[in-house]
Scaffold this active site. Structure first.
Site, PDB file in Angstrom:
ATOM      1  N   CYS A 149     -27.622  -6.328  30.320  1.00 35.16           N
ATOM      2  CA  CYS A 149     -28.726  -5.381  30.138  1.00 35.16           C
ATOM      3  C   CYS A 149     -27.952  -3.880  29.580  1.00 35.16           C
ATOM      4  O   CYS A 149     -27.468  -3.349  30.519  1.00 35.16           O
ATOM      5  CB  CYS A 149     -29.489  -5.082  31.510  1.00 35.16           C
ATOM      6  SG  CYS A 149     -30.710  -3.619  30.999  1.00 35.16           S
ATOM      7  N   CYS A 152     -29.493  -0.737  31.028  1.00 38.42           N
ATOM      8  CA  CYS A 152     -29.264  -0.472  32.362  1.00 38.42           C
ATOM      9  C   CYS A 152     -27.942  -0.158  32.744  1.00 38.42           C
ATOM     10  O   CYS A 152     -27.743   0.851  33.354  1.00 38.42           O
ATOM     11  CB  CYS A 152     -29.387  -1.938  33.133  1.00 38.42           C
ATOM     12  SG  CYS A 152     -31.082  -2.745  32.772  1.00 38.42           S
ATOM     13  N   ASP A 153     -26.878  -0.503  31.808  1.00 40.94           N
ATOM     14  CA  ASP A 153     -25.481  -0.509  32.383  1.00 40.94           C
ATOM     15  C   ASP A 153     -24.701   0.450  31.233  1.00 40.94           C
ATOM     16  O   ASP A 153     -23.479   0.583  31.512  1.00 40.94           O
ATOM     17  CB  ASP A 153     -24.677  -1.861  32.557  1.00 40.94           C
ATOM     18  CG  ASP A 153     -25.505  -2.454  33.601  1.00 40.94           C
ATOM     19  OD1 ASP A 153     -25.935  -1.850  34.658  1.00 40.94           O
ATOM     20  OD2 ASP A 153     -25.570  -3.783  33.787  1.00 40.94           O
TER      21      ASP A 153
END
Ligand code: NAP
Length: 338
Positions: A149, A152-153
């Site tokens: 992701c 997200c990261d």
């Protein structure tokens, strides 16, 4: 603590408490749209998801291919879809659905949290989970440099060097997204031709931070505390080499979340649920919509289209059940209501 909000049925030996007309499993775009249409049909509707509503929208920074929204953040589109469904009466609840089954005309849904729900119809909108590469180091470095992701990261990799694996829409789009943080992004693809849409390809080819590594597969991910390198193999000439990277984002497709059925449901060999044009699965009263279903493309637009069909088909199915019940009562006045 285990809670049971509603306990029913033969397994519990207790009588029904609150029950629903329709339970929607999964609150991605398909699930939220099914909730909207079922709510508008004045069906008592519950939408269940293990996470906050949004599904894959929450893993996508910008959406630019949803008609009417030239550019909208995934999280904002998710919020709007949820609010819209709630306004028409759909109830949202968190719950990790582990099992769906049918007992005659009754449908049951069980969650990992210990809840058991009953409904007249179920619409399965469970999407899929990222496919794993299955190479040494992938599981060991998950959360320490291996990610599925970018939204997200990605921010953890400021000025670092990243590898993205895959050649589809997700790899190319997310690889481009990652260049806002990383100083260099290698997109590693097993062929010499991308599967991604041309517009996404054009952007990636024009991005000076992106370098494609063609005809190449990842054989191992390694490092000490965090990812430091990937071992690559050229599938044409067999050359094996090591590329130093700080992180690996894997976008090689996904696996449908279709393993929640107690009784076998018809799927294709890859596990995607087979439906007819009404989104009916092989189990009467259980419908499927969105990415979990066999289909050519997996876009938000066709997920909500499926869900619209599924919700209206579920409404008609429930009307038929009620008609059959009325006819049975008329034929046998001593029959009690179910
Ligand atoms: P995908 O379209 O199935 O592409 C997967 C890619 O990974 C392919 O390039 C495939 O290579 C490669 N691959 C598969 N298994 C591999 C393995 N074991 N090792 C190395 N490479 C492997 O998956 P996706 O990109 O995740 O997209 C999933 C669906 O969501 C698609 O329908 C896509 O259109 C949709 N989507 C749309 C958007 C958008 O519209 N903006 C964004 C994201 C996703 P080959 O090409 O050689 O098969």
């Amino acid at each position: 603590m285990t809670t049971s909000f509603f306990v029913f049925g033969p397994e519990s030996g207790q009588s029904a408490g609150t029950e629903y007309d329709v339970i929607v499993v999964g609150a991605g775009p398909a699930g939220m749209c099914a909730g909207l249409y079922c709510g508008r049909a004045r069906l008592k509707t519950l939408v269940l998801d293990k996470l906050a509503p949004g599904g894959e929208l929450l893993n996508t920074e910008w959406i630019e291919d949803y008609p009417g929204f030239r550019l909208i953040r995934g999280v904002e589109l998710a919020q709007r879809m949820e609010e819209h469904a709630r306004e028409f009466g759909a109830e949202f609840r968190m719950g990790t659905v582990t099992e769906v089954w049918s007992e005659g005309v009754d449908k049951f849904v069980r969650t990992a949290e210990g809840d058991l729900y009953k409904a007249k119809a179920v619409i399965v909108c469970t999407g899929g989970s990222p496919r794993k590469l299955g190479v040494p180091g992938e599981a060991e470095f998950a959360g320490r440099g291996v990610s599925y992701c970018a939204v997200c990261d990605g921010a953890f990799f400021q000025d670092q060097v990243l590898a993205v694996v895959g050649g589809g829409d997700a790899a190319v789009e997310e690889g481009t997204f990652l260049t806002r943080y990383a100083r260099k992004v290698y997109i590693i693809h097993r062929r010499d031709q991308l599967r991604a849409q041309p517009i996404l390809q054009e952007r990636a080819f024009a991005n000076p931070k992106i370098e494609f590594i063609w005809n190449t597969v990842v054989e191992e991910i390694g490092g000490n505390d965090a990812v430091e390198w990937v071992r690559l193999r050229n599938v044409k000439d067999g050359t094996v080499w090591t590329l130093p990277v700080n992180g690996v984002f894997i976008y090689i497709g996904f696996v449908p979340n279709s393993n929640i059925f107690r009784d076998p449901v018809q799927t294709d060999p890859n596990g995607y649920i087979i439906t007819n044009e009404r989104m009916e699965t092989s189990i009467p009263g259980i419908f499927a919509a969105g990415d979990v279903r066999v289909q050519l493309v997996r876009q938000i637009t066709n997920a909500v289209g499926d869900a619209t069909t599924a919700a209206i088909a579920a409404q008609k199915y429930i009307e038929q059940l009620k008609d059959a019940e009325r006819r049975a009562r008329a034929a046998d006045p001593t029959r009690s209501d179910s």
